[in-house]
Structures are given as C-alpha cells and as structure tokens.
Design an enzyme around this catalytic site. Structure first.
Site, PDB file in Angstrom:
ATOM      1  N   HIS A 187       0.832  -1.193   0.000  1.00 27.84           N
ATOM      2  CA  HIS A 187       0.000   0.000   0.000  1.00 27.84           C
ATOM      3  C   HIS A 187       0.873   1.251   0.000  1.00 27.84           C
ATOM      4  O   HIS A 187       0.438   2.320  -0.420  1.00 27.84           O
ATOM      5  CB  HIS A 187      -0.923   0.017   1.217  1.00 27.84           C
ATOM      6  CG  HIS A 187      -1.973  -1.039   1.173  1.00 27.84           C
ATOM      7  ND1 HIS A 187      -1.784  -2.298   1.666  1.00 27.84           N
ATOM      8  CD2 HIS A 187      -3.224  -1.025   0.673  1.00 27.84           C
ATOM      9  CE1 HIS A 187      -2.881  -3.022   1.479  1.00 27.84           C
ATOM     10  NE2 HIS A 187      -3.767  -2.261   0.888  1.00 27.84           N
ATOM     11  N   ASP A 261      -4.766  -6.204  -7.775  1.00 28.10           N
ATOM     12  CA  ASP A 261      -4.961  -5.483  -6.533  1.00 28.10           C
ATOM     13  C   ASP A 261      -5.134  -4.010  -6.914  1.00 28.10           C
ATOM     14  O   ASP A 261      -4.885  -3.604  -8.055  1.00 28.10           O
ATOM     15  CB  ASP A 261      -3.757  -5.691  -5.600  1.00 28.10           C
ATOM     16  CG  ASP A 261      -4.139  -5.600  -4.132  1.00 28.10           C
ATOM     17  OD1 ASP A 261      -5.205  -5.028  -3.827  1.00 28.10           O
ATOM     18  OD2 ASP A 261      -3.373  -6.093  -3.280  1.00 28.10           O
TER      19      ASP A 261
END
Length: 513
Positions: A187, A261
C-alpha cells in the site's frame, strides 16, 4: 467501433465509491463508463439491510444500460478484515483456523460467511488469502494467512475456498504469486521477493496451484517484484507479462479471471502511475483492473485504456479475451440471479453459525509460556492500543457506524473486575506512550493489548517500561508480539482484537476458562 469498445473496456474495470447509497460518482461510472464491477468497503456499509438495498440499487442502475450484471465484490476475509461486521456472523482470522485445528470447521465457517455475503447481494469474494506468511516481519499479511508453510496454507486455504464456493459465491485467491515473504506493505511502497524459481514453485506458488486445480474463479495479483520471473525489477507482478501470462497462463495453465490489486496503492500509483498501470496490466494479461477510490483516477484510467486500444498499444484481441473471461465469471449463480434474491436477507447470524464461530474463537486462543489468571480481588489497569485511523485496506475503520471498540474493557467489567483504561493509537506516539506509562505507575495488575507492536517503536518502548511481574500481554493482532515480554504473568493471542476474538481472552484472564 467506439461505442462497442467503450462497453468492452468498461467491463474490465472494478471501481469503488464513498457512500451508503449510489451517488453521482458511481452512477456516472456505471451509466457512462459502463464499468463491469463495484467493490464495497466499510465506507459503504451500515447494516446488512442497507448493504442489500445498495447492491440491488447498483444492479438496477446497471440494468438500465446493460444486460450484463455487475460483479459486486468485498474483502470479507475474516478477523480484522471484515468489511461487513454488524449483523453478520463473526469469522475468525485465517491464522486462527490453524490454531483451532479443524479443517472441516474452516470449510463450514467459510461456507456460512459466503452464504451471508450472497444474501446481502455480494457475488464475488476477494478471498481466500493464499499467501504463505513465512516472514514474521510481514506488515500486511500476518494473521490474514492460513499458515507459515505451504502445506498448512493449502489445507486450510482450500477448505476455505471449498466452503465459499459451496455457498454459491465466486471466489478470488490472492495475492499471486505470493505476498507472504515480504517486509514491505505494498500500500505504501514496492516489495520484492528474491527467491529462485524452484523455491517459489515449492512454497509461494504451491497454494495457487492447488486453487487452480480446485476451480478457483479469480486470482488477484500482488504488487510485488519477482526477479525469477521478471528480470526488470521495476515491474511488479501486476504489470508483468512474465508473471501473468508466461507463468500463470502458461506454466500453471490457469484459464480464469485475473484481477489486479488496487492500482491506487503506492507500489503502482507512485511508480508507473494509475492510468499507465491500467494499460500495462492489461498488456501483461490481467482481465479486471481494480481502482477503489477516486473518480478522477478511475475515469482517466478507463479513457487511457480506450485510447491505447485505438492506437494499437493494446491489441483488441487482448480486450476480447479478457471480456470473454469476465463474461464466463458472470455466469456464476450469485451474479446471474440478482433479481431473484430476497431484498431482506433471510438467514444471518443463525444459532448454529454463531455457536460454531464462538467455538472456533475459543479454540484458537493461544497461551504462550507460564500463565496465571488475574486476581479478581485486585484492581486492573488496562492499556489498549487501538486502530483509530482508516487504513488503505480499510480494516478497523472509523466510519459511519458506531462500531464496537477493539477493547476488553466492557467484557472485563462484566466479568466483575475493577478496571480503569487508558487507550492509545496504534502509532503509539511519544506523548501517548509517556501518558500510558504514567497511567500504569504503581498499578498492581496491568493488561496491555498490543497491535503489531513488533513493528512499532512506541509500543515496544511501552512493553519494556512496564513491570513484567505485574504484566499480562495480549497480542491484538500478530501473535509474534508475545515474544516481546517473555517474563509476563500471562501472554495470550487470539489473532485479532475485534470483540468476538476478545471474548475468550477475557474469560482466560478472569480465570473462567
């Protein structure tokens, strides 16, 4: 050709928005950009009835412009990663199933969860996690993995997948080719797994090979670099033809949908960029591009892909192949039969489901080393480290709901103990740690609930500052935190700190279990 191309490209995008009802953001993306899928987070969730109404609303808006239903997905993994928490059966974290020790119960529990998600209108689970958590310093997988070796992940991960698929849901194995042996959260930055092909085939790839053999509906990519399969170390698996086409399609013979993702994660957004990343991942072999948050980024990426096809940078045959796979996925019963689903979910939190959940949470409780319960005649000082900020993966979010805190205070008081509490953030800033140490000064019994303390300097400083002869340490997420206080009077882990996981912890602390 433009209209047809726009509809084809739209089918290859899954997007998110921030509202409890369909807002102009998502309406525009469905009606004008023809997106094929929507992802829900806690920001979209209030109650099961509200989620059910939202999913119906999204499908009806889509039906105005398309005969092809939407994929509506959610990361309902269990444990700390449950986007829908109120009103549904609590599912233990993946690693808790191994601690509880029943593969059959893992399958049953995941079938219950899948069935409850189908009842509220979800049709694609972004689970199970098939990463092997073989790196204790992994900040993002941890208890989300079913185990620390490939065999355990296969045993429990395949049980979870069987249960989820038996509920009628489409399911997604993630994060291919494996996010377990990393020490970086993608992230926020790019991660790299340096192992050679033979090691990767034996460990990281083994659960995905099993999932493919078991008929998994979709596979989600990892924003992780694998030099063994991609020589350019600036190219993560999500953007790598060597990984998505040569390895996944070629060597592993996978024919289903590949979903990325989220491209807004820093590993992509701060590198190649989101729009260019959308082009690159489709060129590499992905079928669905996931962009979870910002409308401007979602729109720009869709437009960029259309332009790339028109320029010839992406072959139309590549778009057609991806659309065919997505269309096949949408033949799933939960997708196809959205109109027949009762608007009011009929069977959530059934007694047998709740009993199984409680049984597993209790069986998963881990006690490390010597242990003695709290003395009920003495006061207890409770120090609670809690997640207060909404993270990128939307775990314990401070959203619109009044979610129960991740605190043992109510349960300890109910157990008849005299408790006072000081709560601090997971970041454990210096002033918070100093205040916690002062709060615990002179305490006769101290219970400290950590949250991934092994990664946080302030939390470790707090552990070190407390007297171990008066300390009970509860690992609120990673069980590895227990190693920080080897001489504590009690060390307990339940693989999470949501209320359902804390119940057996309190029973043990209070000497009632």
């Amino acid at each position: 050709m433009e209209q047809g191309l726009r509809e084809k490209v739209g089918q290859l995008f899954m997007v998110g928005f921030d509202a409890l009802q369909a807002d102009e953001h998502i309406k525009t993306l469905i009606r004008d950009k023809k997106v094929g899928g929507v992802i829900l987070f806690r920001r979209n969730v209030h109650t099961p009835a509200q989620v059910s109404a939202l999913c119906r609303e999204l499908q009806e808006i889509n039906a105005e412009v398309s005969d092809i239903p939407l994929l509506i997905s959610i990361d309902q993994e269990g444990g700390m990663v449950m986007r829908i928490e109120q009103g549904v059966t609590p599912i233990p974290a993946a690693m808790a199933f191994q601690a509880a020790g029943s593969i059959d119960d893992c399958e049953r529990m995941n079938q219950i969860s899948g069935d409850e998600m189908r009842q509220v209108g979800i049709n694609l689970l972004l689970a199970p996690v098939l990463d092997v958590n073989n790196n204790r310093n992994n900040p993002v997988i941890g208890v989300r993995a079913y185990g620390e070796d490939a065999a355990t992940v296969i045993d429990y991960g395949m049980a979870a997948m069987r249960g989820q698929r038996a509920s009628g849901m489409a399911v997604t194995a993630k994060h291919f080719p494996g996010h377990g042996d990393t020490a970086i959260d993608t992230h926020y930055a790019m991660a790299l797994v340096p192992h050679d092909k033979e090691r990767l085939r034996a460990v990281e790839l083994a659960p995905f090979r099993a999932a493919i053999a078991g008929g998994v509906d979709a596979i989600m990519t990892a924003h992780v670099v694998f030099p063994a399969f991609e020589s350019d170390t600036s190219v993560p698996a999500t953007l790598s033809k060597g990984v998505l086409t040569d390895l996944l399609r070629g060597e592993l013979k996978y024919q289903g949908v590949v979903i990325t993702d989220c491209l807004e994660m820093a590993a992509i957004a701060d590198g190649i960029g989101i729009a260019q990343g959308a082009i690159a991942t489709l060129q590499a072999g992905a079928d669905i591009v996931l962009i979870s948050h910002r409308e401007a980024q979602q729109t720009a990426a869709i437009d960029a892909v259309i332009a790339a096809v028109e320029r010839g940078d992406i072959a139309l045959s590549r778009i057609d192949a991806a659309c065919a796979r997505v269309a096949e996925l949408k033949r799933n019963r939960a997708v196809r039969d959205w109109r027949a689903r009762p608007l009011t979910p009929p069977a959530l939190m059934q007694p047998a489901a709740m009993a199984l959940s409680q049984l597993l949470q209790k069986a998963a409780l881990r006690v490390q080393g010597d242990y003695r319960p709290l003395d009920a005649s003495l006061p207890v000082t409770l120090l609670t480290v809690e997640v207060r900020s909404r993270s990128e993966i939307d775990e314990v979010a401070l959203g619109r709901n009044k979610e129960a805190r991740s605190s043992m205070l109510p349960a300890l008081l109910e157990a008849g103990l005299d408790v006072r509490e000081y709560a601090l953030s997971a970041e454990a800033l210096d002033d918070e740690v100093n205040a916690a140490i002062a709060f615990a000064q002179g305490a006769q019994q101290i219970v400290l609930q950590t949250y991934n303390a092994m990664f946080v300097d302030g939390q470790r400083r707090l552990v070190d500052a407390l007297p171990q002869d008066k300390l009970w340490l509860v690992a609120g997420r990673l069980p590895y935190d227990l190693d920080l206080a080897p001489k504590a009077q009690g060390r307990l882990a339940a693989f999470g700190c949501r209320p359902a996981a804390l119940v057996p912890v309190v029973e043990k602390l209070a000497g009632k279990a």
